[in-house]
Design a protein around this motif. Structure first.
Motif: not given
Length: 221
Positions: A130-138
Protein backbone atom coordinates in the motif's frame (compact mmCIF):
# COMPACT_ATOMS: atom_id res chain seq x y z
CA UNK A 1 -16.22 33.90 7.72
CA UNK A 2 -19.00 31.31 7.46
CA UNK A 3 -16.93 29.50 4.82
CA UNK A 4 -13.82 29.51 7.03
CA UNK A 5 -15.80 28.37 10.05
CA UNK A 6 -17.50 25.70 7.93
CA UNK A 7 -14.13 24.28 6.89
CA UNK A 8 -13.09 24.22 10.53
CA UNK A 9 -16.26 22.31 11.36
CA UNK A 10 -15.42 19.74 8.68
CA UNK A 11 -12.00 19.36 10.28
CA UNK A 12 -13.75 18.77 13.60
CA UNK A 13 -16.14 16.26 12.03
CA UNK A 14 -13.27 14.33 10.47
CA UNK A 15 -11.01 14.62 13.51
CA UNK A 16 -7.60 14.10 11.85
CA UNK A 17 -4.58 13.41 14.11
CA UNK A 18 -1.38 14.70 12.56
CA UNK A 19 2.36 14.11 12.53
CA UNK A 20 4.11 16.38 10.03
CA UNK A 21 7.21 15.33 8.11
CA UNK A 22 10.09 17.80 8.66
CA UNK A 23 7.92 20.08 10.87
CA UNK A 24 6.47 17.75 13.48
CA UNK A 25 3.52 18.67 15.68
CA UNK A 26 2.56 17.48 19.15
CA UNK A 27 1.18 13.97 18.96
CA UNK A 28 -2.50 13.49 19.69
CA UNK A 29 -3.27 17.13 20.47
CA UNK A 30 -6.59 18.51 19.29
CA UNK A 31 -7.85 22.10 19.34
CA UNK A 32 -11.36 23.38 19.97
CA UNK A 33 -12.86 25.53 17.25
CA UNK A 34 -12.29 29.23 17.88
CA UNK A 35 -13.11 32.35 15.89
CA UNK A 36 -10.02 31.80 13.75
CA UNK A 37 -9.54 29.07 11.16
CA UNK A 38 -8.60 25.98 13.17
CA UNK A 39 -5.98 24.70 10.71
CA UNK A 40 -4.29 28.11 10.45
CA UNK A 41 -4.07 28.32 14.24
CA UNK A 42 -2.49 24.87 14.50
CA UNK A 43 0.10 25.79 11.87
CA UNK A 44 0.91 29.06 13.64
CA UNK A 45 1.38 27.33 17.00
CA UNK A 46 3.61 24.69 15.37
CA UNK A 47 5.89 27.40 13.93
CA UNK A 48 6.30 29.02 17.34
CA UNK A 49 7.63 25.89 19.03
CA UNK A 50 11.26 24.74 19.03
CA UNK A 51 10.56 21.09 18.37
CA UNK A 52 14.20 20.12 18.90
CA UNK A 53 13.72 20.96 22.58
CA UNK A 54 10.33 19.33 22.87
CA UNK A 55 10.69 16.03 21.04
CA UNK A 56 13.15 13.17 21.14
CA UNK A 57 13.97 12.26 17.52
CA UNK A 58 13.87 8.59 18.38
CA UNK A 59 10.35 8.91 19.74
CA UNK A 60 9.28 10.59 16.52
CA UNK A 61 10.81 7.85 14.38
CA UNK A 62 9.09 5.17 16.45
CA UNK A 63 5.72 6.92 16.70
CA UNK A 64 2.94 4.45 15.84
CA UNK A 65 -0.05 6.79 15.75
CA UNK A 66 -2.84 7.66 18.21
CA UNK A 67 -3.92 5.09 20.80
CA UNK A 68 -7.44 4.92 19.36
CA UNK A 69 -6.41 3.96 15.83
CA UNK A 70 -8.30 1.12 14.16
CA UNK A 71 -7.12 -1.68 11.89
CA UNK A 72 -8.75 -2.05 8.48
CA UNK A 73 -8.35 -4.94 6.02
CA UNK A 74 -6.96 -4.52 2.53
CA UNK A 75 -9.59 -3.80 -0.12
CA UNK A 76 -10.47 -6.95 -2.05
CA UNK A 77 -12.08 -5.13 -4.96
CA UNK A 78 -12.69 -1.65 -6.35
CA UNK A 79 -15.92 -0.10 -5.16
CA UNK A 80 -17.33 3.33 -4.30
CA UNK A 81 -20.07 4.40 -1.93
CA UNK A 82 -21.51 7.71 -0.62
CA UNK A 83 -21.24 8.90 2.97
CA UNK A 84 -23.66 11.40 4.51
CA UNK A 85 -21.67 13.84 6.68
CA UNK A 86 -24.70 15.09 8.64
CA UNK A 87 -23.38 15.83 12.11
CA UNK A 88 -24.70 16.82 15.53
CA UNK A 89 -22.40 19.37 17.17
CA UNK A 90 -20.84 18.47 20.49
CA UNK A 91 -19.89 22.10 21.25
CA UNK A 92 -21.14 25.58 20.39
CA UNK A 93 -19.59 26.58 17.04
CA UNK A 94 -18.82 30.34 16.92
CA UNK A 95 -19.72 32.48 13.92
CA UNK A 96 -16.52 34.54 14.08
CA UNK A 97 -18.39 37.65 15.18
CA UNK A 98 -18.82 36.91 18.86
CA UNK A 99 -22.01 34.89 18.40
CA UNK A 100 -22.91 31.24 17.88
CA UNK A 101 -23.24 29.84 14.37
CA UNK A 102 -24.33 26.34 15.44
CA UNK A 103 -25.39 25.66 19.05
CA UNK A 104 -24.43 22.44 20.80
CA UNK A 105 -26.80 19.67 19.73
CA UNK A 106 -27.58 21.23 16.35
CA UNK A 107 -27.76 18.72 13.47
CA UNK A 108 -26.56 19.83 10.03
CA UNK A 109 -24.57 18.76 6.98
CA UNK A 110 -21.49 21.01 6.63
CA UNK A 111 -21.32 20.18 2.90
CA UNK A 112 -24.54 22.13 2.44
CA UNK A 113 -22.56 25.30 3.15
CA UNK A 114 -18.95 24.76 2.06
CA UNK A 115 -16.84 22.89 -0.45
CA UNK A 116 -14.20 20.62 1.07
CA UNK A 117 -11.23 21.03 -1.32
CA UNK A 118 -9.07 18.17 -0.10
CA UNK A 119 -8.86 14.59 -1.28
CA UNK A 120 -8.09 12.17 1.56
CA UNK A 121 -6.15 8.98 0.92
CA UNK A 122 -6.11 6.39 3.71
CA UNK A 123 -3.64 3.49 3.72
CA UNK A 124 -2.22 0.94 6.14
CA UNK A 125 1.36 2.04 6.76
CA UNK A 126 2.36 -1.46 7.88
CA UNK A 127 1.54 -2.84 4.40
CA UNK A 128 4.56 -2.25 2.11
CA UNK A 129 2.44 -2.74 -1.01
CA UNK A 130 0.00 0.00 0.00
CA UNK A 131 2.89 2.37 0.75
CA UNK A 132 4.44 1.50 -2.62
CA UNK A 133 1.08 2.02 -4.35
CA UNK A 134 0.70 5.51 -2.88
CA UNK A 135 4.29 6.52 -3.66
CA UNK A 136 3.80 5.53 -7.32
CA UNK A 137 0.32 7.02 -7.67
CA UNK A 138 -0.86 10.42 -8.88
CA UNK A 139 -1.92 11.24 -5.31
CA UNK A 140 1.66 11.52 -4.04
CA UNK A 141 2.26 14.40 -6.45
CA UNK A 142 -0.90 16.37 -5.73
CA UNK A 143 -0.90 19.28 -3.29
CA UNK A 144 -4.62 18.87 -2.59
CA UNK A 145 -4.15 15.34 -1.21
CA UNK A 146 -3.86 14.53 2.49
CA UNK A 147 -2.36 11.14 3.33
CA UNK A 148 -3.62 9.33 6.42
CA UNK A 149 -2.37 6.13 8.01
CA UNK A 150 -4.54 3.67 9.92
CA UNK A 151 -1.40 2.04 11.27
CA UNK A 152 2.34 2.15 10.79
CA UNK A 153 5.53 3.72 12.08
CA UNK A 154 6.07 7.37 11.24
CA UNK A 155 9.78 6.76 10.71
CA UNK A 156 9.34 3.76 8.43
CA UNK A 157 6.67 5.35 6.22
CA UNK A 158 8.40 8.73 6.01
CA UNK A 159 11.47 7.02 4.52
CA UNK A 160 9.32 5.98 1.56
CA UNK A 161 7.02 9.00 1.32
CA UNK A 162 8.47 12.50 1.71
CA UNK A 163 5.29 14.41 2.51
CA UNK A 164 3.35 15.23 5.70
CA UNK A 165 1.92 12.15 7.39
CA UNK A 166 -1.34 12.07 9.32
CA UNK A 167 -3.16 9.36 11.25
CA UNK A 168 -6.82 8.42 11.04
CA UNK A 169 -8.24 7.58 14.45
CA UNK A 170 -11.23 5.38 15.13
CA UNK A 171 -13.61 8.34 15.30
CA UNK A 172 -12.70 9.53 11.81
CA UNK A 173 -12.87 6.00 10.42
CA UNK A 174 -16.34 5.61 11.90
CA UNK A 175 -17.61 8.94 10.54
CA UNK A 176 -16.36 8.19 7.03
CA UNK A 177 -17.66 4.59 7.29
CA UNK A 178 -14.33 3.22 6.11
CA UNK A 179 -14.26 -0.55 5.77
CA UNK A 180 -11.02 -1.24 3.87
CA UNK A 181 -7.82 0.40 2.63
CA UNK A 182 -6.56 1.98 0.49
CA UNK A 183 -9.51 4.36 0.40
CA UNK A 184 -9.77 7.66 -1.47
CA UNK A 185 -12.30 10.15 -0.09
CA UNK A 186 -13.52 13.34 -1.76
CA UNK A 187 -16.62 15.50 -1.80
CA UNK A 188 -19.34 14.76 -4.30
CA UNK A 189 -22.16 17.25 -3.95
CA UNK A 190 -23.74 17.05 -0.49
CA UNK A 191 -21.93 13.79 0.26
CA UNK A 192 -18.43 12.43 0.60
CA UNK A 193 -17.55 9.62 -1.79
CA UNK A 194 -15.34 6.78 -0.57
CA UNK A 195 -13.54 4.73 -3.22
CA UNK A 196 -11.81 1.55 -2.09
CA UNK A 197 -8.84 0.68 -4.29
CA UNK A 198 -7.70 -2.85 -4.98
CA UNK A 199 -3.90 -3.10 -4.87
CA UNK A 200 -2.38 -6.17 -6.48
CA UNK A 201 -0.39 -8.23 -3.96
CA UNK A 202 2.07 -8.98 -6.76
CA UNK A 203 2.90 -5.65 -8.37
CA UNK A 204 1.20 -3.01 -6.24
CA UNK A 205 1.56 -0.67 -9.21
CA UNK A 206 -1.95 0.64 -9.75
CA UNK A 207 -1.91 4.41 -10.03
CA UNK A 208 -5.26 5.67 -8.89
CA UNK A 209 -9.00 5.25 -8.73
CA UNK A 210 -9.65 6.11 -12.39
CA UNK A 211 -7.41 3.34 -13.67
CA UNK A 212 -8.45 0.94 -10.94
CA UNK A 213 -12.17 1.11 -11.72
CA UNK A 214 -11.62 -1.12 -14.72
CA UNK A 215 -8.99 -3.39 -13.21
CA UNK A 216 -9.85 -7.07 -12.79
CA UNK A 217 -10.77 -8.21 -9.30
CA UNK A 218 -8.54 -10.86 -7.82
CA UNK A 219 -8.54 -12.67 -4.53
CA UNK A 220 -5.67 -12.09 -2.15
CA UNK A 221 -5.47 -15.84 -1.63
Amino acid sequence: MIRRTGLAVIALVLGVTSVQAKVIGTFGTTYRITERDALAEIEERARQVDWNKVLDKRKVENYQGPPDKASLPRAKRNRSFPVDMTYTTEIDVPDGKGGILYPKGYTFNPLDYVIYPKTLVVIDGTDPEQVKWFAASEYDKRLDVTLLLTEGSFGAVSKRISRPLFYADSKMIERLKLKAVPSVIKQKGRLMEVSEIYVSPVSGNTTGSKADKHAPVHSRH
